[in-house]
Scaffold this motif. Structure first.
Motif, PDB file in Angstrom:
ATOM      1  N   LYS A 150       0.761  -1.625   0.202  1.00  0.00           N
ATOM      2  CA  LYS A 150       0.294   0.151  -0.094  1.00  0.00           C
ATOM      3  C   LYS A 150       0.873   1.262   0.440  1.00  0.00           C
ATOM      4  CE  LYS A 150      -4.194   2.000   0.627  1.00  0.00           C
ATOM      5  NZ  LYS A 150      -4.330   3.497   0.244  1.00  0.00           N
ATOM      6  N   LEU A 151       2.082   1.048   1.097  1.00  0.00           N
ATOM      7  CA  LEU A 151       3.042   2.549   0.828  1.00  0.00           C
ATOM      8  C   LEU A 151       3.766   2.899  -0.310  1.00  0.00           C
ATOM      9  CD1 LEU A 151       4.389   2.146   4.374  1.00  0.00           C
ATOM     10  CD2 LEU A 151       2.889   4.037   3.744  1.00  0.00           C
ATOM     11  N   ILE A 152       4.389   1.141  -0.835  1.00  0.00           N
ATOM     12  CA  ILE A 152       4.566   1.974  -2.079  1.00  0.00           C
ATOM     13  C   ILE A 152       3.772   1.984  -3.351  1.00  0.00           C
ATOM     14  CG2 ILE A 152       5.462   0.389  -4.246  1.00  0.00           C
ATOM     15  CD1 ILE A 152       7.049  -1.565  -1.752  1.00  0.00           C
ATOM     16  N   SER A 153       2.213   1.464  -3.356  1.00  0.00           N
ATOM     17  CA  SER A 153       1.276   2.080  -4.822  1.00  0.00           C
ATOM     18  C   SER A 153       1.150   3.463  -4.246  1.00  0.00           C
ATOM     19  CB  SER A 153      -0.070   0.723  -4.322  1.00  0.00           C
ATOM     20  OG  SER A 153      -0.903   1.202  -4.819  1.00  0.00           O
ATOM     21  N   ASP A 154       1.136   3.960  -2.754  1.00  0.00           N
ATOM     22  CA  ASP A 154       0.579   5.286  -3.041  1.00  0.00           C
ATOM     23  C   ASP A 154       1.667   6.492  -2.958  1.00  0.00           C
ATOM     24  OD1 ASP A 154      -2.172   4.473  -2.259  1.00  0.00           O
ATOM     25  OD2 ASP A 154      -1.216   5.084  -0.007  1.00  0.00           O
ATOM     26  N   MET A 155       3.367   5.815  -2.270  1.00  0.00           N
ATOM     27  CA  MET A 155       4.227   6.676  -3.049  1.00  0.00           C
ATOM     28  C   MET A 155       4.318   6.578  -4.730  1.00  0.00           C
ATOM     29  SD  MET A 155       8.078   5.725  -2.832  1.00  0.00           S
ATOM     30  CE  MET A 155       8.160   4.350  -4.502  1.00  0.00           C
ATOM     31  N   ALA A 156       3.645   5.983  -5.888  1.00  0.00           N
ATOM     32  CA  ALA A 156       4.076   5.628  -7.085  1.00  0.00           C
ATOM     33  C   ALA A 156       3.019   6.871  -7.511  1.00  0.00           C
ATOM     34  CB  ALA A 156       3.547   4.763  -7.283  1.00  0.00           C
ATOM     35  N   LYS A 157       2.175   7.187  -6.963  1.00  0.00           N
ATOM     36  CA  LYS A 157       0.762   8.203  -7.154  1.00  0.00           C
ATOM     37  C   LYS A 157       0.786   9.411  -6.815  1.00  0.00           C
ATOM     38  CE  LYS A 157      -3.140   4.620  -7.220  1.00  0.00           C
ATOM     39  NZ  LYS A 157      -3.503   3.668  -5.787  1.00  0.00           N
ATOM     40  N   ALA A 158       1.615   9.707  -5.540  1.00  0.00           N
ATOM     41  CA  ALA A 158       2.128  11.029  -5.177  1.00  0.00           C
ATOM     42  C   ALA A 158       3.113  11.151  -5.251  1.00  0.00           C
ATOM     43  CB  ALA A 158       2.450  10.539  -3.358  1.00  0.00           C
ATOM     44  N   LEU A 159       3.983  10.646  -6.428  1.00  0.00           N
ATOM     45  CA  LEU A 159       5.538  10.987  -7.005  1.00  0.00           C
ATOM     46  C   LEU A 159       5.205  11.688  -8.548  1.00  0.00           C
ATOM     47  CD1 LEU A 159       8.582   9.841  -4.932  1.00  0.00           C
ATOM     48  CD2 LEU A 159       6.748  12.040  -4.596  1.00  0.00           C
ATOM     49  N   PHE A 160       4.043  10.923  -9.152  1.00  0.00           N
ATOM     50  CA  PHE A 160       3.692  10.285 -10.125  1.00  0.00           C
ATOM     51  C   PHE A 160       4.401   9.974 -11.206  1.00  0.00           C
ATOM     52  CE2 PHE A 160       2.739  14.891  -8.580  1.00  0.00           C
ATOM     53  CZ  PHE A 160       0.818  15.263  -8.920  1.00  0.00           C
ATOM     54  N   LEU A 161       4.688   8.825 -11.110  1.00  0.00           N
ATOM     55  CA  LEU A 161       6.173   7.477 -11.579  1.00  0.00           C
ATOM     56  C   LEU A 161       4.693   7.045 -12.342  1.00  0.00           C
ATOM     57  CD1 LEU A 161       7.667   6.074  -8.134  1.00  0.00           C
ATOM     58  CD2 LEU A 161       7.990   7.967  -9.138  1.00  0.00           C
ATOM     59  N   PRO A 162       5.653   7.120 -13.789  1.00  0.00           N
ATOM     60  CA  PRO A 162       5.035   5.960 -14.730  1.00  0.00           C
ATOM     61  C   PRO A 162       4.783   4.953 -14.037  1.00  0.00           C
ATOM     62  CG  PRO A 162       7.240   6.572 -15.155  1.00  0.00           C
ATOM     63  CD  PRO A 162       6.916   7.268 -13.944  1.00  0.00           C
ATOM     64  N   THR A 163       5.209   4.336 -13.556  1.00  0.00           N
ATOM     65  CA  THR A 163       5.437   2.227 -13.089  1.00  0.00           C
ATOM     66  C   THR A 163       4.019   2.552 -12.353  1.00  0.00           C
ATOM     67  OG1 THR A 163       7.370   2.718 -12.494  1.00  0.00           O
ATOM     68  CG2 THR A 163       6.525   0.311 -11.950  1.00  0.00           C
ATOM     69  N   GLU A 164       3.316   1.308 -12.889  1.00  0.00           N
ATOM     70  CA  GLU A 164       1.962   1.180 -12.568  1.00  0.00           C
ATOM     71  C   GLU A 164       2.189  -0.385 -11.278  1.00  0.00           C
ATOM     72  OE1 GLU A 164      -1.770  -2.124 -13.565  1.00  0.00           O
ATOM     73  OE2 GLU A 164      -0.784  -1.242 -14.926  1.00  0.00           O
ATOM     74  N   ILE A 165       1.812  -0.114  -9.910  1.00  0.00           N
ATOM     75  CA  ILE A 165       1.932  -0.751  -8.451  1.00  0.00           C
ATOM     76  C   ILE A 165       1.750  -2.173  -9.000  1.00  0.00           C
ATOM     77  CG2 ILE A 165       2.744  -1.707  -6.644  1.00  0.00           C
ATOM     78  CD1 ILE A 165       4.794   0.520  -8.101  1.00  0.00           C
ATOM     79  N   ILE A 166       1.335  -2.695  -9.148  1.00  0.00           N
ATOM     80  CA  ILE A 166       0.564  -4.853  -9.442  1.00  0.00           C
ATOM     81  C   ILE A 166       1.115  -5.399  -7.874  1.00  0.00           C
ATOM     82  CG2 ILE A 166      -0.268  -6.356 -10.139  1.00  0.00           C
ATOM     83  CD1 ILE A 166       0.734  -5.067 -13.035  1.00  0.00           C
ATOM     84  N   GLY A 167      -0.124  -5.332  -7.102  1.00  0.00           N
ATOM     85  CA  GLY A 167      -0.302  -6.547  -6.322  1.00  0.00           C
ATOM     86  C   GLY A 167      -0.681  -7.774  -5.983  1.00  0.00           C
ATOM     87  N   LEU A 168       0.019  -8.812  -6.077  1.00  0.00           N
ATOM     88  CA  LEU A 168      -0.618 -10.490  -6.274  1.00  0.00           C
ATOM     89  C   LEU A 168      -0.944 -10.218  -5.463  1.00  0.00           C
ATOM     90  CD1 LEU A 168       1.500 -11.732  -9.272  1.00  0.00           C
ATOM     91  CD2 LEU A 168      -0.819 -10.487  -9.276  1.00  0.00           C
ATOM     92  N   PRO A 169      -1.989 -11.824  -4.975  1.00  0.00           N
ATOM     93  CA  PRO A 169      -2.259 -12.795  -3.821  1.00  0.00           C
ATOM     94  C   PRO A 169      -1.184 -13.279  -2.986  1.00  0.00           C
ATOM     95  CG  PRO A 169      -4.172 -12.743  -5.496  1.00  0.00           C
ATOM     96  CD  PRO A 169      -2.234 -12.265  -5.607  1.00  0.00           C
ATOM     97  N   THR A 170      -1.130 -12.984  -1.617  1.00  0.00           N
ATOM     98  CA  THR A 170      -0.521 -13.862  -0.924  1.00  0.00           C
ATOM     99  C   THR A 170       0.023 -15.408  -1.484  1.00  0.00           C
ATOM    100  OG1 THR A 170      -0.312 -12.216   1.045  1.00  0.00           O
ATOM    101  CG2 THR A 170       0.391 -14.745   1.774  1.00  0.00           C
ATOM    102  N   VAL A 171       1.157 -16.748  -1.595  1.00  0.00           N
ATOM    103  CA  VAL A 171       1.365 -17.224  -1.982  1.00  0.00           C
ATOM    104  C   VAL A 171       1.349 -17.944  -0.075  1.00  0.00           C
ATOM    105  CG1 VAL A 171       2.671 -19.006  -3.462  1.00  0.00           C
ATOM    106  CG2 VAL A 171       1.962 -16.740  -4.526  1.00  0.00           C
TER     107      VAL A 171
END
Length: 252
Positions: free
Chosen positions: A154-175
């Motif tokens: 969640k922090l990394i996803s929010d960071m990417a949005k807040a800093l206008f990073l072009p990277t899409e942050i994708i989370g996958l379910p816990t294995v």
């Protein structure tokens, strides 16, 4: 099995990846397991170039012993990368990632102060700083994270949005292992008895009980519970067994 190219220097990777129009990235600290493999497979299926990194990041450890004991299994990790479609393994040293010796760092002032952040001062500063650097070096269009550490995701996803990073942050379910235990590189440090007992974490947090009751159950079974809390729609836990800190979370 794919031949995975190993690149150690950031500038070499920056040059290498320039010719690719679609880059997927899986950051890791090594000691790879099936959870990492699922991220690599997903990245490989969605991108022209798939990069994984192995870097045990010292700035996110607030316990020197924990850093020292973190498993290092490079040859096995390289094999796992090849088996799961990784084109490049980025394997830098501290001086490559921190030429400034960690003079510059990134901080978040709300969610990072709760849960793991409350018990591990500076942990998420280290996580966010290294991930930002890795996203810049790899130039990735998509970065893949497991949601075992949902707070981190969640922090990394929010960071990417807040800093206008072009990277899409994708989370996958816990294995998870068959027992329900969340897969983690730290699990390999548990004894057979400890690993069997560790399955109680998932069994307990999925029960319809209060956080206090769930904490009592784990404590009674020999766990030292850092936190067990419900925030928004998720239950988070960190508990230590045999001196090894284990985390998990589930939707509630």
């Amino acid at each position: 099995m794919k031949h995975t190219k190993v690149i150690e220097k950031p500038q070499d990777l920056i040059e290498y990846r320039k010719k690719y129009s679609s880059i997927g990235f899986v950051p890791t600290m090594g000691a790879l397991h099936a959870g990492h493999a699922s991220l690599m497979k997903k990245a490989s299926s969605e991108n022209e170039l798939t990069i994984a990194s192995v870097f045990v990041n010292p700035t996110q450890f607030n316990n020197a012993t924990d850093l020292e004991k973190y498993p290092k299994t490079f040859e096995a990790d390289l094999k796992t990368c090849g088996e799961n479609g990784v084109d490049v393994l980025f394997f830098p040293q501290f001086s490559d990632i921190y030429p400034d010796n960690y003079r510059f760092k990134l901080s978040e002032n709300e969610f990072s102060k709760l849960l793991c952040g409350a018990h591990r001062p500076g942990h998420f500063d280290g996580v966010l700083t290294v991930v930002l650097k890795l996203l810049q070096i790899t130039g990735c269009h998509r970065a893949y994270f497991g949601m075992k550490d949902y707070q981190q995701y969640k922090l990394i996803s929010d960071m990417a949005k807040a800093l206008f990073l072009p990277t899409e942050i994708i989370g996958l379910p816990t294995v998870r292992e068959a027992s329900g235990l969340a897969m983690s590189s730290r699990n390999m440090r548990l004894s057979a008895e400890g690993k069997d007992k560790a399955k109680l974490i998932y069994a307990t947090i999925t029960q319809k009980t209060s956080p206090d009751k769930a904490r009592e159950i784990l404590t009674a079974n020999g766990f030292v519970v850092d936190y067990l809390e419900d925030i928004a729609d998720r239950r988070y836990v960190a508990a230590t067994l045999e001196g090894i800190r284990l985390i998990d979370n589930v939707e509630i």
